[in-house]
Write a protein that holds these residues in place. Structure first.
Motif, PDB file in Angstrom:
ATOM      1  N   ALA A  29     101.418   3.906  44.885  1.00  0.00           N
ATOM      2  CA  ALA A  29     101.101   2.768  45.583  1.00  0.00           C
ATOM      3  C   ALA A  29     101.845   2.471  46.867  1.00  0.00           C
ATOM      4  N   ALA A  30     101.505   1.890  47.908  1.00  0.00           N
ATOM      5  CA  ALA A  30     102.309   1.772  48.901  1.00  0.00           C
ATOM      6  C   ALA A  30     101.774   0.184  49.306  1.00  0.00           C
ATOM      7  N   LEU A  31     102.685  -0.324  50.207  1.00  0.00           N
ATOM      8  CA  LEU A  31     102.567  -1.725  50.675  1.00  0.00           C
ATOM      9  C   LEU A  31     101.180  -1.816  51.656  1.00  0.00           C
ATOM     10  N   HIS A  32     100.517  -2.860  51.482  1.00  0.00           N
ATOM     11  CA  HIS A  32      99.302  -3.151  52.199  1.00  0.00           C
ATOM     12  C   HIS A  32      99.572  -3.472  53.590  1.00  0.00           C
ATOM     13  N   PRO A  33      98.932  -2.941  54.774  1.00  0.00           N
ATOM     14  CA  PRO A  33      99.231  -3.385  56.218  1.00  0.00           C
ATOM     15  C   PRO A  33      99.246  -4.669  56.259  1.00  0.00           C
ATOM     16  N   SER A  34      98.424  -5.560  55.740  1.00  0.00           N
ATOM     17  CA  SER A  34      98.252  -7.114  55.769  1.00  0.00           C
ATOM     18  C   SER A  34      99.611  -7.772  55.052  1.00  0.00           C
ATOM     19  N   TYR A  35     100.348  -7.308  54.228  1.00  0.00           N
ATOM     20  CA  TYR A  35     101.321  -7.769  53.608  1.00  0.00           C
ATOM     21  C   TYR A  35     102.461  -7.149  54.736  1.00  0.00           C
ATOM     22  N   ILE A  36     102.644  -6.112  55.286  1.00  0.00           N
ATOM     23  CA  ILE A  36     103.495  -5.760  56.188  1.00  0.00           C
ATOM     24  C   ILE A  36     103.500  -6.604  57.442  1.00  0.00           C
ATOM     25  N   MET A  37     102.226  -7.065  57.787  1.00  0.00           N
ATOM     26  CA  MET A  37     102.176  -8.004  59.129  1.00  0.00           C
ATOM     27  C   MET A  37     102.656  -9.186  58.828  1.00  0.00           C
ATOM     28  N   SER A  68      94.401  -4.230  59.902  1.00  0.00           N
ATOM     29  CA  SER A  68      95.115  -3.372  58.875  1.00  0.00           C
ATOM     30  C   SER A  68      94.613  -2.026  59.237  1.00  0.00           C
ATOM     31  N   GLY A  69      93.455  -1.819  59.550  1.00  0.00           N
ATOM     32  CA  GLY A  69      93.175  -0.182  59.595  1.00  0.00           C
ATOM     33  C   GLY A  69      93.912   0.377  60.896  1.00  0.00           C
ATOM     34  N   GLN A  70      94.142  -0.439  61.940  1.00  0.00           N
ATOM     35  CA  GLN A  70      94.860  -0.014  63.152  1.00  0.00           C
ATOM     36  C   GLN A  70      96.197   0.502  62.829  1.00  0.00           C
ATOM     37  N   MET A  71      96.789  -0.312  61.749  1.00  0.00           N
ATOM     38  CA  MET A  71      98.212   0.038  61.400  1.00  0.00           C
ATOM     39  C   MET A  71      98.211   1.203  60.324  1.00  0.00           C
ATOM     40  N   LEU A  72      97.181   1.011  59.624  1.00  0.00           N
ATOM     41  CA  LEU A  72      96.988   2.639  58.780  1.00  0.00           C
ATOM     42  C   LEU A  72      96.965   3.570  59.590  1.00  0.00           C
ATOM     43  N   ASP A  73      95.949   3.550  60.555  1.00  0.00           N
ATOM     44  CA  ASP A  73      95.824   4.890  61.388  1.00  0.00           C
ATOM     45  C   ASP A  73      97.122   5.416  61.999  1.00  0.00           C
ATOM     46  N   ARG A  74      97.972   4.397  62.584  1.00  0.00           N
ATOM     47  CA  ARG A  74      99.283   4.695  63.185  1.00  0.00           C
ATOM     48  C   ARG A  74     100.146   5.107  62.082  1.00  0.00           C
ATOM     49  N   ALA A  75     100.045   4.733  60.993  1.00  0.00           N
ATOM     50  CA  ALA A  75     101.165   5.176  59.905  1.00  0.00           C
ATOM     51  C   ALA A  75     100.628   6.719  59.368  1.00  0.00           C
ATOM     52  N   LEU A  76      99.335   6.801  59.463  1.00  0.00           N
ATOM     53  CA  LEU A  76      98.928   8.416  59.415  1.00  0.00           C
ATOM     54  C   LEU A  76      99.448   9.032  60.201  1.00  0.00           C
ATOM     55  N   ALA A  77      99.057   8.872  61.648  1.00  0.00           N
ATOM     56  CA  ALA A  77      99.294   9.436  62.858  1.00  0.00           C
ATOM     57  C   ALA A  77     100.864   9.816  62.719  1.00  0.00           C
ATOM     58  N   ARG A 129     109.134  -9.417  61.600  1.00  0.00           N
ATOM     59  CA  ARG A 129     109.815 -10.181  62.520  1.00  0.00           C
ATOM     60  C   ARG A 129     110.332  -9.291  63.867  1.00  0.00           C
ATOM     61  N   PRO A 130     110.666 -10.009  64.878  1.00  0.00           N
ATOM     62  CA  PRO A 130     111.206  -9.190  65.920  1.00  0.00           C
ATOM     63  C   PRO A 130     112.162  -8.230  65.435  1.00  0.00           C
ATOM     64  N   ASP A 131     113.053  -8.334  64.471  1.00  0.00           N
ATOM     65  CA  ASP A 131     114.080  -7.534  64.112  1.00  0.00           C
ATOM     66  C   ASP A 131     114.002  -6.630  62.815  1.00  0.00           C
ATOM     67  N   ASN A 132     112.622  -6.846  62.561  1.00  0.00           N
ATOM     68  CA  ASN A 132     112.274  -6.187  61.055  1.00  0.00           C
ATOM     69  C   ASN A 132     110.703  -5.669  61.055  1.00  0.00           C
ATOM     70  N   ASP A 133     110.713  -4.431  60.668  1.00  0.00           N
ATOM     71  CA  ASP A 133     109.238  -3.847  60.599  1.00  0.00           C
ATOM     72  C   ASP A 133     108.484  -4.162  59.571  1.00  0.00           C
ATOM     73  N   GLY A 134     108.956  -5.031  58.807  1.00  0.00           N
ATOM     74  CA  GLY A 134     108.046  -5.733  57.514  1.00  0.00           C
ATOM     75  C   GLY A 134     107.633  -4.650  56.332  1.00  0.00           C
ATOM     76  N   GLY A 135     108.345  -3.290  56.677  1.00  0.00           N
ATOM     77  CA  GLY A 135     108.293  -2.404  55.643  1.00  0.00           C
ATOM     78  C   GLY A 135     107.145  -1.419  55.942  1.00  0.00           C
ATOM     79  N   TYR A 136     106.941  -1.394  57.387  1.00  0.00           N
ATOM     80  CA  TYR A 136     106.109  -0.300  58.041  1.00  0.00           C
ATOM     81  C   TYR A 136     106.552   1.028  57.759  1.00  0.00           C
ATOM     82  N   HIS A 137     107.929   1.129  57.907  1.00  0.00           N
ATOM     83  CA  HIS A 137     108.578   2.624  57.573  1.00  0.00           C
ATOM     84  C   HIS A 137     108.311   3.144  56.194  1.00  0.00           C
ATOM     85  N   LEU A 138     107.983   2.205  55.268  1.00  0.00           N
ATOM     86  CA  LEU A 138     107.917   2.311  54.006  1.00  0.00           C
ATOM     87  C   LEU A 138     106.228   3.130  53.817  1.00  0.00           C
ATOM     88  N   LEU A 139     105.763   2.150  54.531  1.00  0.00           N
ATOM     89  CA  LEU A 139     104.307   2.606  54.444  1.00  0.00           C
ATOM     90  C   LEU A 139     104.025   4.369  54.848  1.00  0.00           C
TER      91      LEU A 139
END
Ligand code: URA
Ligand code: SF4
Length: 196
Positions: A161-169, A60-69, A173-183
């Motif tokens: 509030a924002a979506l949690h990385p573990s929820y996003i993961m 989750s932290g790796q995704m959060l770091d990427r979203a911050l970056a 799906r291959p064609d869906n970022d799970g809401g990463y762009h929203l984070l």
């Protein structure tokens, strides 16, 4: 009661106020820039965080770091902590399964989180995931419907509030970022609000 964040941290590290203290390896107090206008509050430590004593260092932290970056930010620009400071897991089978903290655990751990926010005095609190939003914004918070909106907060001028990385993961799906762009979008919006 606590004159600074370091004295709060030192006392928190000794806490045995709830059952999560029984099996924890480390209390994960929080870290980052205590002068930041933006505080991120997650759910609670997982396995990696429990082992290292640091918030958001696992997947989750790796995704959060990427979203911050993706917003031109790093962990040093913000302060990161959690709703509960010790790992919540189900130990009934052979290997521990992370679980959300119970309402009682969340309430007990407010004795650390609330003074922590009181000492940092952020402009904006960004709750990462539903348990954090229910704790700090309102108890019936609906994460998928109400994320990305600013709310007044007892603990800062505004909270979001924002979506949690573990929820996003779990949604990815291959064609869906799970809401990463929203984070990414929500972090950007919260940061911009801090400077408006
Ligand atoms: N998930 C969280 O909510 N917090 C952490 O520190 C790590 C994973
Ligand atoms: Fe104390 Fe919070 Fe850890 Fe429970 S989760 S033992 S209240 S620091």
């Amino acid at each position: 009661m606590f004159k600074d964040l370091e004295s709060l941290r030192q006392t928190c590290l000794q806490c045995t106020e709830c059952g999560l203290s029984d099996r924890r390896l480390n209390v994960v107090f929080g870290e980052g820039n205590p002068h930041s206008p933006l505080v991120l509050v997650g759910e609670g430590p997982g396995d990696q965080e429990d082992k290292s004593g640091r918030p958001f260092v696992g997947r989750s932290g790796q995704m959060l770091d990427r979203a911050l970056a993706d917003n031109g930010l790093s962990r040093d620009d913000v302060y990161i902590c959690n709703t509960v400071k010790c790992r919540a897991a189900d130990w009934s089978t052979g290997k521990p399964q992370n679980r959300p903290p119970t309402p009682e655990e969340v309430t007990t751990c407010r004795q650390w989180l609330i003074p922590q926010l009181g000492l940092i005095k952020p402009r904006v609190i960004l709750c990462i995931g539903a348990p954090s939003a229910k704790n700090l914004i309102k108890k019936d918070f609906k994460i998928t419907k109400e994320r990305g909106q600013f709310f007044p907060s007892e603990f800062a001028p505004e909270a979001m509030a924002a979506l949690h990385p573990s929820y996003i993961m779990r949604q990815q799906r291959p064609d869906n970022d799970g809401g990463y762009h929203l984070l990414v979008e929500d972090i950007g919006k919260a940061w911009k609000r801090c400077h408006s």
